[in-house]
Write a protein that holds these residues in place. Structure first.
Motif, mmCIF file in Angstrom:
data_model
loop_
_atom_site.group_PDB
_atom_site.id
_atom_site.type_symbol
_atom_site.label_atom_id
_atom_site.label_comp_id
_atom_site.label_asym_id
_atom_site.label_seq_id
_atom_site.Cartn_x
_atom_site.Cartn_y
_atom_site.Cartn_z
ATOM 1 N N ALA A 1 -8.810 1.864 -3.010
ATOM 2 C CA ALA A 1 -10.104 1.200 -2.811
ATOM 3 C C ALA A 1 -10.192 -0.064 -3.673
ATOM 4 C CB ALA A 1 -11.242 2.161 -3.147
ATOM 5 N N LEU A 2 -9.750 0.034 -4.931
ATOM 6 C CA LEU A 2 -9.786 -1.139 -5.823
ATOM 7 C C LEU A 2 -8.859 -2.245 -5.302
ATOM 8 C CD1 LEU A 2 -9.779 0.723 -9.267
ATOM 9 C CD2 LEU A 2 -11.627 -0.730 -8.409
ATOM 10 N N ALA A 3 -7.677 -1.844 -4.827
ATOM 11 C CA ALA A 3 -6.727 -2.841 -4.304
ATOM 12 C C ALA A 3 -7.292 -3.519 -3.061
ATOM 13 C CB ALA A 3 -5.387 -2.171 -3.998
ATOM 14 N N ASP A 4 -7.951 -2.747 -2.213
ATOM 15 C CA ASP A 4 -8.529 -3.321 -0.987
ATOM 16 C C ASP A 4 -9.687 -4.260 -1.322
ATOM 17 O OD1 ASP A 4 -6.678 -1.916 0.461
ATOM 18 O OD2 ASP A 4 -8.078 -0.437 1.286
ATOM 19 N N LEU A 5 -10.462 -3.918 -2.363
ATOM 20 C CA LEU A 5 -11.550 -4.796 -2.799
ATOM 21 C C LEU A 5 -10.967 -6.116 -3.315
ATOM 22 C CD1 LEU A 5 -14.473 -5.461 -3.586
ATOM 23 C CD2 LEU A 5 -14.125 -4.181 -5.706
ATOM 24 N N ARG A 6 -9.940 -5.995 -4.126
ATOM 25 C CA ARG A 6 -9.302 -7.190 -4.694
ATOM 26 C C ARG A 6 -8.786 -8.106 -3.598
ATOM 27 N NH1 ARG A 6 -7.357 -7.510 -9.785
ATOM 28 N NH2 ARG A 6 -7.032 -5.296 -10.103
ATOM 29 N N ALA A 7 -8.245 -7.520 -2.532
ATOM 30 C CA ALA A 7 -7.635 -8.307 -1.461
ATOM 31 C C ALA A 7 -8.639 -8.678 -0.363
ATOM 32 C CB ALA A 7 -6.467 -7.528 -0.863
ATOM 33 N N GLY A 8 -9.883 -8.202 -0.492
ATOM 34 C CA GLY A 8 -10.900 -8.508 0.528
ATOM 35 C C GLY A 8 -10.576 -7.876 1.869
ATOM 36 N N ARG A 9 -10.062 -6.635 1.841
ATOM 37 C CA ARG A 9 -9.619 -6.016 3.089
ATOM 38 C C ARG A 9 -10.704 -5.282 3.858
ATOM 39 N NH1 ARG A 9 -4.046 -5.668 0.841
ATOM 40 N NH2 ARG A 9 -4.653 -3.980 -0.541
ATOM 41 N N PHE A 10 -11.938 -5.266 3.343
ATOM 42 C CA PHE A 10 -13.014 -4.643 4.118
ATOM 43 C C PHE A 10 -14.272 -5.505 3.996
ATOM 44 C CE2 PHE A 10 -12.833 -2.684 -0.104
ATOM 45 C CZ PHE A 10 -14.062 -3.036 -0.604
ATOM 46 N N LYS A 11 -15.217 -5.282 4.910
ATOM 47 C CA LYS A 11 -16.519 -5.963 4.834
ATOM 48 C C LYS A 11 -17.499 -5.033 4.144
ATOM 49 C CE LYS A 11 -15.275 -9.334 7.739
ATOM 50 N NZ LYS A 11 -14.000 -9.561 7.003
ATOM 51 N N GLY A 12 -18.467 -5.572 3.459
ATOM 52 C CA GLY A 12 -19.493 -4.731 2.828
ATOM 53 C C GLY A 12 -18.966 -4.083 1.572
ATOM 54 N N ALA A 13 -19.116 -2.759 1.452
ATOM 55 C CA ALA A 13 -18.842 -2.069 0.193
ATOM 56 C C ALA A 13 -17.915 -0.883 0.389
ATOM 57 C CB ALA A 13 -20.152 -1.577 -0.407
ATOM 58 N N ALA A 14 -17.068 -0.635 -0.620
ATOM 59 C CA ALA A 14 -16.227 0.570 -0.633
ATOM 60 C C ALA A 14 -16.970 1.664 -1.395
ATOM 61 C CB ALA A 14 -14.903 0.284 -1.324
ATOM 62 N N VAL A 15 -16.832 2.898 -0.902
ATOM 63 C CA VAL A 15 -17.514 4.039 -1.547
ATOM 64 C C VAL A 15 -16.520 5.202 -1.660
ATOM 65 C CG1 VAL A 15 -19.408 5.681 -1.391
ATOM 66 C CG2 VAL A 15 -19.749 3.334 -0.593
ATOM 67 N N LEU A 16 -16.441 5.784 -2.852
ATOM 68 C CA LEU A 16 -15.587 6.955 -3.084
ATOM 69 C C LEU A 16 -16.386 8.224 -2.873
ATOM 70 C CD1 LEU A 16 -13.773 5.951 -6.416
ATOM 71 C CD2 LEU A 16 -13.001 5.596 -4.058
ATOM 72 N N VAL A 17 -15.729 9.191 -2.222
ATOM 73 C CA VAL A 17 -16.387 10.485 -1.997
ATOM 74 C C VAL A 17 -15.500 11.595 -2.572
ATOM 75 C CG1 VAL A 17 -17.274 12.057 -0.247
ATOM 76 C CG2 VAL A 17 -17.484 9.589 0.077
ATOM 77 N N PRO A 18 -16.030 12.378 -3.527
ATOM 78 C CA PRO A 18 -15.230 13.448 -4.121
ATOM 79 C C PRO A 18 -14.872 14.523 -3.089
ATOM 80 C CG PRO A 18 -17.229 13.092 -5.407
ATOM 81 C CD PRO A 18 -17.358 12.293 -4.147
#
Ligand SMILES: [Zn+2]
Ligand SMILES: [Zn+2]
Length: 327
Positions: free
Chosen positions: A310-327
């Motif tokens: 998720a952090l790598a995808d955020l850094r690379a701008g690979r998604f729109k909006g927000a990433a969310v982690l689910v346990p």
């Protein structure tokens, strides 16, 4: 409990089994339902912020349910859904706390930076900094409101009431602010990386009047601009885009250096300000308004153990909006 832990700055987070903690006086334990991933988490991992707790569990957009309550906590109950934001604790006695600016407290604790956060199955929070969230909306949909939404809201208020609003960097925060600004009958001008037409289209779908590259000037002068991207080069560009007396608000906790620019760009009472953290008042105001506005967050879900992806995808701008982690 399990958590994704940063054990050394610059390294990957590690899946770690930890002993369950009991909440101390004034604290609650929250079973995490979802935790958003914020640009600030990248700054923590990259050691761009001074003196982090180490090891640290990152994550400061936490939605979960209270499953244990420490002594002296009032007004919260077991099973209640709460949000835990970035501001995790303030001293209550410094001049800033006393003057209604607890966001600038001299002795604060920040969730996921100087106290453990929500990239985990459970977290301990200071009960005074937990926002009751009610039962409307899913945990995942609400998580981005806890930082992207709150900091976005504070930035929008500080930007003033001008009608023509520029947003530089159209990620998690801007995609929420655009919806709030539209609800307030403002016109949104969205600036992305030059050539990023898919994010420009995303901004238009969310109601932006105009979307273009950050190297372009908008079709009309802006009353205010908010810079969410962490790029100092955007400051002279945004100053150029605002009208006389207009305001440029820097919303990020960290930015690359600002290049020198001609005084002419600041002249005529243009203002350049930054926004730091949040107050509990910001949180209460915004979270009360959010359901009324009908904010719809665009999220990409990752299992907790995929936090590094998720952090790598955020850094690379690979998604729109927000990433969310689910346990
Ligand atoms: Zn954040
Ligand atoms: Zn203080």
């Amino acid at each position: 409990m399990q958590a994704m832990v940063l054990k050394k700055s610059g390294s990957a987070l590690e899946w770690t089994e930890l002993a369950d903690r009991q909440p101390g006086p004034g604290e609650i334990r929250v079973k995490v339902g979802a935790c958003g991933v914020c640009r600030t988490d990248l700054h923590v991992v990259d050691s761009e912020l001074p003196d982090p707790k180490m090891p640290i569990i990152p994550g400061h957009e936490i939605v979960g349910r209270i499953d244990a309550i420490g002594s002296g906590v009032e007004g919260l109950r077991i099973g209640e859904r709460v949000g835990i934001p970035w501001l995790g604790h303030t001293c209550g006695s410094c001049p800033f706390c006393k003057g209604g600016q607890e966001n600038l407290c001299d002795h604060p604790l920040f969730t996921g930076y100087t106290r453990d956060g929500g990239f985990a199955t459970a977290t301990i929070a200071d009960a005074r900094y937990a926002f009751p969230l009610g039962e409307t909306g899913t945990d995942v949909a609400l998580a981005p409101l806890l930082c992207a939404g709150l900091i976005g809201w504070r930035s929008l208020v500080i930007a003033g009431e001008g009608k023509n609003l520029g947003l530089y960097g159209f990620g998690a925060a801007a995609h929420i602010v655009a919806q709030v600004a539209k609800w307030q009958h403002r016109s949104v001008f969205a600036f992305t990386r030059p050539g990023d037409v898919s994010t420009q289209a995303f901004a238009r779908r969310l109601g932006a009047t105009w979307a273009g590259g950050s190297d372009e000037l908008p079709p009309k002068a802006l009353d205010a601009a908010i810079i969410f991207a962490t790029v100092g080069d955007l400051i002279p560009l945004a100053l150029k885009a605002v009208r006389k007396g207009g305001r440029v608000v820097c919303a990020g906790i960290h930015m690359s250096d600002i290049p020198s620019f001609p005084y002419q760009l600041l002249w005529e009472e243009r203002q350049l300000v930054s926004v730091a953290n949040l107050t509990r008042k910001d949180g209460i105001e915004f979270l009360r308004l959010a359901p009324e506005i009908g904010i719809v967050t665009k999220t990409t879900q990752y299992p907790l153990d995929q936090a590094n992806r998720a952090l790598a995808d955020l850094r690379a701008g690979r998604f729109k909006g927000a990433a969310v982690l689910v346990p």
